[in-house]
Structure formats: C-alpha cells, structure tokens
Write a protein that holds these residues in place. Structure first.
Motif, PDB file in Angstrom:
ATOM      1  N   LEU A  41      66.662  53.698  52.730  1.00 55.45           N
ATOM      2  CA  LEU A  41      67.355  52.561  53.318  1.00 55.45           C
ATOM      3  C   LEU A  41      66.577  52.030  54.520  1.00 55.45           C
ATOM      4  N   ALA A  42      66.365  50.716  54.565  1.00 55.73           N
ATOM      5  CA  ALA A  42      65.768  50.070  55.738  1.00 55.73           C
ATOM      6  C   ALA A  42      66.940  49.469  56.521  1.00 55.73           C
ATOM      7  N   PRO A  43      67.446  50.145  57.543  1.00 55.07           N
ATOM      8  CA  PRO A  43      68.669  49.720  58.222  1.00 55.07           C
ATOM      9  C   PRO A  43      68.616  48.301  58.792  1.00 55.07           C
ATOM     10  N   GLU A  44      67.429  47.823  59.133  1.00 55.83           N
ATOM     11  CA  GLU A  44      67.318  46.463  59.660  1.00 55.83           C
ATOM     12  C   GLU A  44      67.423  45.419  58.539  1.00 55.83           C
ATOM     13  N   GLU A  45      67.340  45.854  57.284  1.00 60.60           N
ATOM     14  CA  GLU A  45      67.401  44.933  56.147  1.00 60.60           C
ATOM     15  C   GLU A  45      68.634  45.119  55.263  1.00 60.60           C
ATOM     16  N   HIS A  46      69.195  46.334  55.222  1.00 62.20           N
ATOM     17  CA  HIS A  46      70.276  46.646  54.287  1.00 62.20           C
ATOM     18  C   HIS A  46      71.362  47.467  54.954  1.00 62.20           C
ATOM     19  N   ASP A  47      72.582  47.319  54.441  1.00 57.31           N
ATOM     20  CA  ASP A  47      73.695  48.171  54.869  1.00 57.31           C
ATOM     21  C   ASP A  47      73.847  49.363  53.939  1.00 57.31           C
ATOM     22  N   GLU A  48      73.449  49.157  52.689  1.00 54.49           N
ATOM     23  CA  GLU A  48      73.616  50.186  51.671  1.00 54.49           C
ATOM     24  C   GLU A  48      72.595  49.941  50.565  1.00 54.49           C
ATOM     25  N   ILE A  49      72.198  51.011  49.904  1.00 52.81           N
ATOM     26  CA  ILE A  49      71.298  50.891  48.768  1.00 52.81           C
ATOM     27  C   ILE A  49      71.666  51.993  47.785  1.00 52.81           C
ATOM     28  N   ARG A  50      71.664  51.661  46.487  1.00 48.53           N
ATOM     29  CA  ARG A  50      71.987  52.668  45.468  1.00 48.53           C
ATOM     30  C   ARG A  50      71.499  52.196  44.111  1.00 48.53           C
ATOM     31  N   TRP A  51      71.417  53.120  43.172  1.00 45.33           N
ATOM     32  CA  TRP A  51      71.099  52.828  41.783  1.00 45.33           C
ATOM     33  C   TRP A  51      72.394  52.515  41.048  1.00 45.33           C
ATOM     34  N   PHE A  52      72.311  51.645  40.038  1.00 41.10           N
ATOM     35  CA  PHE A  52      73.455  51.317  39.196  1.00 41.10           C
ATOM     36  C   PHE A  52      73.110  51.591  37.743  1.00 41.10           C
ATOM     37  N   MET A  53      74.100  52.052  36.994  1.00 43.66           N
ATOM     38  CA  MET A  53      73.979  52.133  35.542  1.00 43.66           C
ATOM     39  C   MET A  53      74.266  50.725  35.022  1.00 43.66           C
ATOM     40  N   GLY A  54      73.719  50.377  33.860  1.00 45.25           N
ATOM     41  CA  GLY A  54      73.898  49.045  33.303  1.00 45.25           C
ATOM     42  C   GLY A  54      75.343  48.602  33.235  1.00 45.25           C
TER      43      GLY A  54
END
Length: 80
Positions: A41-54
């Motif tokens: 996570l780049a905190p200055e660019e994102h609040d959250e990051i994760r992978w998603f299944m289709g």
C-alpha cells in the motif's frame, strides 16, 4: 544523454476522461501477471488495496467503479 532511446510498451487501452473543469485525466492501461499475491500500500496514494476474484467485481458491497470492472474483466479475459 539526450539521444538515449527509450521504448514504451503499447498500452492495452488509452483512457481519457474529464475530472472537473480544466482537468482531464489521461491513463495508459496496461495488463500484467503478478509474480506473487503480495501487495504494498502507498498510503499517500491509496486508502486500501486488495486482490479480487472475478465474481467479486460486481458485488455491491465493494462499490467498484464500472470502468475498473471493465478493465479487470478484460485483463482476466486476456490471461485465460
């Protein structure tokens, strides 16, 4: 130094859309395979990051923007 040749891979899509008056967003969309499932996570660019299944892309609890769904589904289609 000024004569060094640099190559740019051709993007899968060029996304140009207005953000607000006087500001237009231009995004070069690329698709790639990840080498691992680890993300940073780049905190200055994102609040959250994760992978998603289709199948999760259309789940209303995630509120994923339609353009993101389109690019994600297109990336999945291309790697199958």
């Amino acid at each position: 130094e000024g004569s060094a040749k640099k190559l740019l891979r051709i993007p899968a899509y060029l996304d140009i859309h207005p953000i607000k008056d006087g500001h237009r967003h231009i995004a070069l969309e690329y698709f790639a395979r990840a080498k691992s499932d680890q993300v940073t996570l780049a905190p200055e660019e994102h609040d959250e990051i994760r992978w998603f299944m289709g199948e999760e892309l259309h789940d209303p609890k995630y509120q994923i923007m339609p353009d993101i769904i389109f690019f994600a589904e297109e990336a999945l289609r291309r790697v199958q």
